[in-house]
Design a protein around this motif. Structure first.
Motif, PDB file in Angstrom:
ATOM      1  N   THR A   1       0.688  -1.217   0.070  1.00  0.00           N
ATOM      2  CA  THR A   1      -0.061   0.058   0.185  1.00  0.00           C
ATOM      3  C   THR A   1       1.023   1.294   0.358  1.00  0.00           C
ATOM      4  OG1 THR A   1      -0.243   0.127   2.263  1.00  0.00           O
ATOM      5  CG2 THR A   1      -1.817  -1.315   1.295  1.00  0.00           C
ATOM      6  N   THR A   2       2.147   0.874  -0.131  1.00  0.00           N
ATOM      7  CA  THR A   2       2.999   2.303  -0.263  1.00  0.00           C
ATOM      8  C   THR A   2       3.083   2.771  -1.749  1.00  0.00           C
ATOM      9  OG1 THR A   2       4.200   1.720   1.604  1.00  0.00           O
ATOM     10  CG2 THR A   2       5.122   3.382   0.440  1.00  0.00           C
ATOM     11  N   SER A   3       2.576   3.855  -2.098  1.00  0.00           N
ATOM     12  CA  SER A   3       2.634   4.193  -3.339  1.00  0.00           C
ATOM     13  C   SER A   3       4.156   4.979  -3.879  1.00  0.00           C
ATOM     14  CB  SER A   3       1.632   5.421  -3.483  1.00  0.00           C
ATOM     15  OG  SER A   3       2.177   6.752  -2.978  1.00  0.00           O
ATOM     16  N   PRO A   4       4.325   4.934  -4.955  1.00  0.00           N
ATOM     17  CA  PRO A   4       5.849   5.291  -5.688  1.00  0.00           C
ATOM     18  C   PRO A   4       6.238   6.870  -4.808  1.00  0.00           C
ATOM     19  CG  PRO A   4       4.907   4.177  -7.196  1.00  0.00           C
ATOM     20  CD  PRO A   4       3.621   4.292  -6.346  1.00  0.00           C
ATOM     21  N   ALA A   5       4.938   7.825  -4.821  1.00  0.00           N
ATOM     22  CA  ALA A   5       5.255   8.879  -4.527  1.00  0.00           C
ATOM     23  C   ALA A   5       5.538   9.240  -3.006  1.00  0.00           C
ATOM     24  CB  ALA A   5       3.909  10.017  -4.879  1.00  0.00           C
TER      25      ALA A   5
ATOM     26  N   ILE B   1      14.377  17.894   8.137  1.00  0.00           N
ATOM     27  CA  ILE B   1      14.088  18.434   7.235  1.00  0.00           C
ATOM     28  C   ILE B   1      12.848  19.438   7.296  1.00  0.00           C
ATOM     29  CG2 ILE B   1      12.535  16.766   6.061  1.00  0.00           C
ATOM     30  CD1 ILE B   1      14.104  17.572   3.433  1.00  0.00           C
ATOM     31  N   THR B   2      12.725  20.612   6.448  1.00  0.00           N
ATOM     32  CA  THR B   2      11.453  21.290   6.730  1.00  0.00           C
ATOM     33  C   THR B   2      10.901  21.070   5.437  1.00  0.00           C
ATOM     34  OG1 THR B   2      12.518  23.165   5.526  1.00  0.00           O
ATOM     35  CG2 THR B   2      12.675  23.248   8.055  1.00  0.00           C
ATOM     36  N   PRO B   3       9.614  21.291   5.564  1.00  0.00           N
ATOM     37  CA  PRO B   3       8.560  21.372   4.383  1.00  0.00           C
ATOM     38  C   PRO B   3       9.308  22.065   2.918  1.00  0.00           C
ATOM     39  CG  PRO B   3       7.323  21.523   6.173  1.00  0.00           C
ATOM     40  CD  PRO B   3       8.565  21.686   6.754  1.00  0.00           C
ATOM     41  N   LYS B   4       9.620  23.240   3.427  1.00  0.00           N
ATOM     42  CA  LYS B   4      10.090  23.947   2.237  1.00  0.00           C
ATOM     43  C   LYS B   4      11.618  23.201   1.637  1.00  0.00           C
ATOM     44  CE  LYS B   4      12.154  28.334   0.652  1.00  0.00           C
ATOM     45  NZ  LYS B   4      13.118  27.699   0.012  1.00  0.00           N
ATOM     46  N   ALA B   5      12.506  22.804   2.267  1.00  0.00           N
ATOM     47  CA  ALA B   5      13.491  21.948   2.022  1.00  0.00           C
ATOM     48  C   ALA B   5      13.095  20.828   1.161  1.00  0.00           C
ATOM     49  CB  ALA B   5      14.500  21.763   3.190  1.00  0.00           C
ATOM     50  N   LEU B   6      12.096  20.147   1.639  1.00  0.00           N
ATOM     51  CA  LEU B   6      11.544  18.835   1.178  1.00  0.00           C
ATOM     52  C   LEU B   6      11.001  19.291  -0.555  1.00  0.00           C
ATOM     53  CD1 LEU B   6      10.918  15.806   1.429  1.00  0.00           C
ATOM     54  CD2 LEU B   6       8.726  16.231   2.407  1.00  0.00           C
ATOM     55  N   ALA B   7      10.313  20.368  -0.338  1.00  0.00           N
ATOM     56  CA  ALA B   7       9.909  20.879  -1.733  1.00  0.00           C
ATOM     57  C   ALA B   7      10.875  21.031  -2.877  1.00  0.00           C
ATOM     58  CB  ALA B   7       8.928  21.970  -1.449  1.00  0.00           C
ATOM     59  N   ASP B   8      11.966  21.863  -2.232  1.00  0.00           N
ATOM     60  CA  ASP B   8      12.964  22.020  -3.043  1.00  0.00           C
ATOM     61  C   ASP B   8      13.847  20.840  -3.426  1.00  0.00           C
ATOM     62  OD1 ASP B   8      12.570  24.565  -2.741  1.00  0.00           O
ATOM     63  OD2 ASP B   8      13.915  25.215  -0.983  1.00  0.00           O
ATOM     64  N   LYS B   9      13.976  20.077  -2.826  1.00  0.00           N
ATOM     65  CA  LYS B   9      14.761  18.707  -2.863  1.00  0.00           C
ATOM     66  C   LYS B   9      13.888  17.827  -4.300  1.00  0.00           C
ATOM     67  CE  LYS B   9      17.649  17.967   1.267  1.00  0.00           C
ATOM     68  NZ  LYS B   9      18.677  17.622   0.639  1.00  0.00           N
ATOM     69  N   LEU B  10      12.521  17.725  -3.911  1.00  0.00           N
ATOM     70  CA  LEU B  10      11.819  16.818  -4.798  1.00  0.00           C
ATOM     71  C   LEU B  10      11.236  17.631  -6.048  1.00  0.00           C
ATOM     72  CD1 LEU B  10       9.794  15.093  -2.209  1.00  0.00           C
ATOM     73  CD2 LEU B  10      11.058  14.174  -3.545  1.00  0.00           C
TER      74      LEU B  10
ATOM     75  N   SER C   1       1.819  21.045  -2.795  1.00  0.00           N
ATOM     76  CA  SER C   1       2.034  19.598  -2.948  1.00  0.00           C
ATOM     77  C   SER C   1       2.539  18.704  -1.806  1.00  0.00           C
ATOM     78  CB  SER C   1       2.787  19.253  -4.241  1.00  0.00           C
ATOM     79  OG  SER C   1       2.361  19.626  -5.598  1.00  0.00           O
ATOM     80  N   VAL C   2       3.567  19.454  -1.256  1.00  0.00           N
ATOM     81  CA  VAL C   2       4.360  18.871  -0.020  1.00  0.00           C
ATOM     82  C   VAL C   2       3.233  18.885   1.037  1.00  0.00           C
ATOM     83  CG1 VAL C   2       6.099  19.171   1.747  1.00  0.00           C
ATOM     84  CG2 VAL C   2       6.548  19.272  -0.580  1.00  0.00           C
ATOM     85  N   THR C   3       2.625  19.998   1.289  1.00  0.00           N
ATOM     86  CA  THR C   3       1.602  20.136   2.396  1.00  0.00           C
ATOM     87  C   THR C   3       0.752  18.910   2.384  1.00  0.00           C
ATOM     88  OG1 THR C   3       1.880  22.524   2.582  1.00  0.00           O
ATOM     89  CG2 THR C   3       0.000  21.332   3.454  1.00  0.00           C
ATOM     90  N   GLU C   4       0.144  18.707   1.129  1.00  0.00           N
ATOM     91  CA  GLU C   4      -0.988  17.505   0.956  1.00  0.00           C
ATOM     92  C   GLU C   4      -0.414  16.333   1.297  1.00  0.00           C
ATOM     93  OE1 GLU C   4      -4.231  17.944   0.518  1.00  0.00           O
ATOM     94  OE2 GLU C   4      -3.882  20.091   0.899  1.00  0.00           O
TER      95      GLU C   4
END
Length: 218
Positions: free
Chosen positions: A4-8, A27-36, A42-45
């Motif tokens: 049940t783990t999606s690729p995303a 990691i912060t949400p902003k840094a996660l968004a930058d890395k991805l 999208s990160v928030t959701e």
């Protein structure tokens, strides 16, 4: 790999884990968004979905931390990725600067049976071609004290543990210079813009930026 783990979600978990593998700050949400390379919304959701599944602990506007369940799943993805990279280099003729993107795709599709067969055939390697530890099937990860080459003082002697695979051009440059995981390096001089060293019996200099991609034993 748990079902049940999606690729995303796998990509998110792997990125959160990798961020703290070589340094302690979450990691912060902003840094996660930058890395991805995705929008903050999208990160928030996605973080909401992962939190609902008990994979991350998160407070609004705060950093992310993997739960025990999230770490277990992240390590399973990391294991797949690094075993595939090792297999591509060892048996499929790929260079260590060419495997990351291929592994990004294959890690979501290779079966557990095939992954186990690859692990056995390769002799259950402990590290991938870049020196990153390959988690065991039970989730154990080898580690040892380290220092970034860019922060090592003059006269420091250490063995290369890991080289970042973020920039293929850096990997190609270091390969030409004979600098790979396992090679012993002696820092002979440290300047503001470069690090001079001995490696593989030859003297040379690296820019600070390139030296920051190399981890050596402390």
């Amino acid at each position: 790999m748990p079902p049940t783990t999606s690729p995303a979600i796998e990509d998110y978990l792997k990125t959160v884990y990798a961020h703290t593998e070589w340094q302690p700050d979450p990691i912060t949400p902003k840094a996660l968004a930058d890395k991805l390379g995705v929008a903050p919304s999208s990160v928030t959701e996605m973080v909401k979905k992962m939190a609902a599944q008990g994979l991350v602990a998160h407070v609004p506007y705060g950093p992310l931390r993997l739960t025990d369940a999230g770490r277990e799943r992240a390590l399973a993805v990391v294991r797949r990725h690094r075993l595939i990279e090792t297999w591509l280099v060892a048996e499929m003729g790929y260079g260590w600067d060419e495997v990351h993107d291929e592994a990004e795709v294959l890690e979501h599709t290779v079966s557990d049976r095939l992954l186990e067969a690859i692990d056995v055939r390769l002799g259950r390697p402990a590290r991938d071609p870049h020196g990153d530890a390959i988690p065991s099937a039970s989730g154990d990860v080898a580690s040892e004290p380290f220092v970034l080459l860019s922060e090592a003082p003059a006269a420091h002697v250490g063995r290369v543990i890991r080289i970042s695979d973020r920039d293929p051009a850096v990997l190609r440059e270091l390969e030409r210079r004979g600098i790979r995981p396992g090679v012993e390096i002696e820092v002979t001089d440290v300047e503001s813009e470069r690090v001079t060293l001995q490696a593989s019996g030859e003297a040379g200099a690296l820019t600070r930026e390139t030296a920051a991609a190399i981890w050596v034993t402390a």
